[in-house]
Design a protein around this motif. Structure first.
Motif, PDB file in Angstrom:
ATOM      1  N   THR A  42     -61.114  -5.388  60.827  1.00 25.17           N
ATOM      2  CA  THR A  42     -62.087  -5.804  59.723  1.00 25.17           C
ATOM      3  C   THR A  42     -63.333  -5.724  60.708  1.00 25.17           C
ATOM      4  O   THR A  42     -64.207  -5.853  59.977  1.00 25.17           O
ATOM      5  CB  THR A  42     -61.975  -7.297  59.472  1.00 25.17           C
ATOM      6  N   GLY A  43     -63.286  -5.828  62.177  1.00 23.87           N
ATOM      7  CA  GLY A  43     -64.742  -5.586  62.854  1.00 23.87           C
ATOM      8  C   GLY A  43     -65.232  -6.877  63.259  1.00 23.87           C
ATOM      9  O   GLY A  43     -65.996  -7.067  63.966  1.00 23.87           O
ATOM     10  N   ARG A  44     -64.639  -8.118  62.480  1.00 23.40           N
ATOM     11  CA  ARG A  44     -64.891  -9.532  62.538  1.00 23.40           C
ATOM     12  C   ARG A  44     -63.976  -9.896  63.861  1.00 23.40           C
ATOM     13  O   ARG A  44     -62.971  -9.753  64.091  1.00 23.40           O
ATOM     14  CB  ARG A  44     -65.032  -9.986  61.347  1.00 23.40           C
ATOM     15  N   ALA A  45     -64.699 -11.195  64.158  1.00 17.40           N
ATOM     16  CA  ALA A  45     -63.764 -11.927  65.204  1.00 17.40           C
ATOM     17  C   ALA A  45     -62.463 -12.567  64.475  1.00 17.40           C
ATOM     18  O   ALA A  45     -62.675 -13.005  63.491  1.00 17.40           O
ATOM     19  CB  ALA A  45     -64.620 -12.891  65.899  1.00 17.40           C
ATOM     20  N   ARG A  46     -61.327 -12.576  65.309  1.00 14.34           N
ATOM     21  CA  ARG A  46     -60.377 -12.928  64.854  1.00 14.34           C
ATOM     22  C   ARG A  46     -60.440 -14.476  64.545  1.00 14.34           C
ATOM     23  O   ARG A  46     -60.692 -15.370  65.319  1.00 14.34           O
ATOM     24  CB  ARG A  46     -59.065 -12.845  65.993  1.00 14.34           C
ATOM     25  N   GLN A  47     -59.707 -15.068  63.280  1.00 13.14           N
ATOM     26  CA  GLN A  47     -59.927 -16.137  62.960  1.00 13.14           C
ATOM     27  C   GLN A  47     -58.582 -16.663  62.398  1.00 13.14           C
ATOM     28  O   GLN A  47     -57.791 -15.822  61.926  1.00 13.14           O
ATOM     29  CB  GLN A  47     -60.905 -16.590  61.921  1.00 13.14           C
ATOM     30  N   GLY A  48     -57.986 -18.298  62.907  1.00 14.79           N
ATOM     31  CA  GLY A  48     -56.801 -18.576  62.357  1.00 14.79           C
ATOM     32  C   GLY A  48     -57.070 -19.650  61.259  1.00 14.79           C
ATOM     33  O   GLY A  48     -56.214 -19.909  60.417  1.00 14.79           O
ATOM     34  N   SER A  49     -58.244 -20.304  61.124  1.00 11.15           N
ATOM     35  CA  SER A  49     -58.369 -21.043  60.184  1.00 11.15           C
ATOM     36  C   SER A  49     -60.077 -21.411  59.859  1.00 11.15           C
ATOM     37  O   SER A  49     -60.730 -21.274  60.870  1.00 11.15           O
ATOM     38  CB  SER A  49     -57.956 -22.462  60.783  1.00 11.15           C
ATOM     39  N   THR A  50     -60.354 -21.735  58.942  1.00  9.39           N
ATOM     40  CA  THR A  50     -61.708 -21.845  58.275  1.00  9.39           C
ATOM     41  C   THR A  50     -62.212 -23.394  58.629  1.00  9.39           C
ATOM     42  O   THR A  50     -63.165 -23.905  58.446  1.00  9.39           O
ATOM     43  CB  THR A  50     -61.951 -21.551  56.704  1.00  9.39           C
TER      44      THR A  50
END
Length: 206
Positions: free
Chosen positions: A70-78
């Motif tokens: 996606t080009g965005r930083a990896r995230q596991g939870s909001t």
């Protein structure tokens, strides 16, 4: 034995008053006073503060977007701490701040605080402090007579007329002798106390 002046509420000296050397002429122990003040302030804390960690806030059960591409930083939870509405890192939780101080140290601190007031000439003994009715003007007049601003007034018993007369004066606190503590003695510059209250202090601490 320390000797101080005995005054009426008009500020006129009516005699001399001898104080107990054990209570009012004791060696001043700065460490004991500091420890007692820290404990007293800690014991006043409610300790009911509480915020939620990332495990306790609602939502965030799904990964917001795929791991790669996606080009965005990896995230596991909001609900990670860096997100709006996320949890708090090292969230404060309810706890007990109470500290225990030995009775002997509390006695040493009280004697030190009283002796310090006498040594600095900020100790005024009144012949009596009786008011027929609440009258703030009378207390202001007395304070002006002693050039007292930030002042602790101590009476032998709870006195409603004196309390109502002094409660609205900025920088003035009124307490019965059985409610005094080291923090208030150090907080207020001058101590004005009735001779009956002095006798009660000497009964307990002499």
């Amino acid at each position: 034995m320390p000797t101080v002046g005995l005054f009426n509420k008009e500020g006129q000296k009516v005699g001399d008053f001898q104080l107990s050397d054990v209570v009012f002429g004791a060696e001043i122990n700065q460490h004991a006073m500091h420890q007692v003040v820290v404990a007293l302030l800690a014991n006043k804390r409610q300790g009911t503060q509480s915020t939620k960690t990332r495990a306790e806030v609602s939502g965030g059960g799904i990964k917001p977007w795929r791991q790669k591409g996606t080009g965005r930083a990896r995230q596991g939870s909001t609900r990670s701490p860096q997100w709006i509405h996320g949890g708090i890192v090292f969230a404060p939780k309810p706890r007990d701040y109470r500290m225990s101080i030995p009775k002997s140290m509390r006695r040493v601190a009280m004697k030190s605080a009283l002796s310090n007031k006498v040594a600095e000439n900020n100790f005024v003994v009144l012949e009596g402090l009786e008011l027929e009715a609440p009258k703030t003007k009378e207390i202001v007049k007395m304070l002006n007579a002693f050039s007292a601003k930030k002042t602790l007034i101590v009476t032998a018993e709870s006195n409603e007329n004196v309390y109502k007369s002094a409660r609205n004066i900025q920088g003035v606190e009124i307490l019965p002798v059985n409610n005094i503590n080291v923090y208030d003695l150090l907080k207020y510059e001058k101590l004005i106390i009735t001779k009956e209250a002095v006798s009660k202090i000497e009964e307990v601490y002499a």
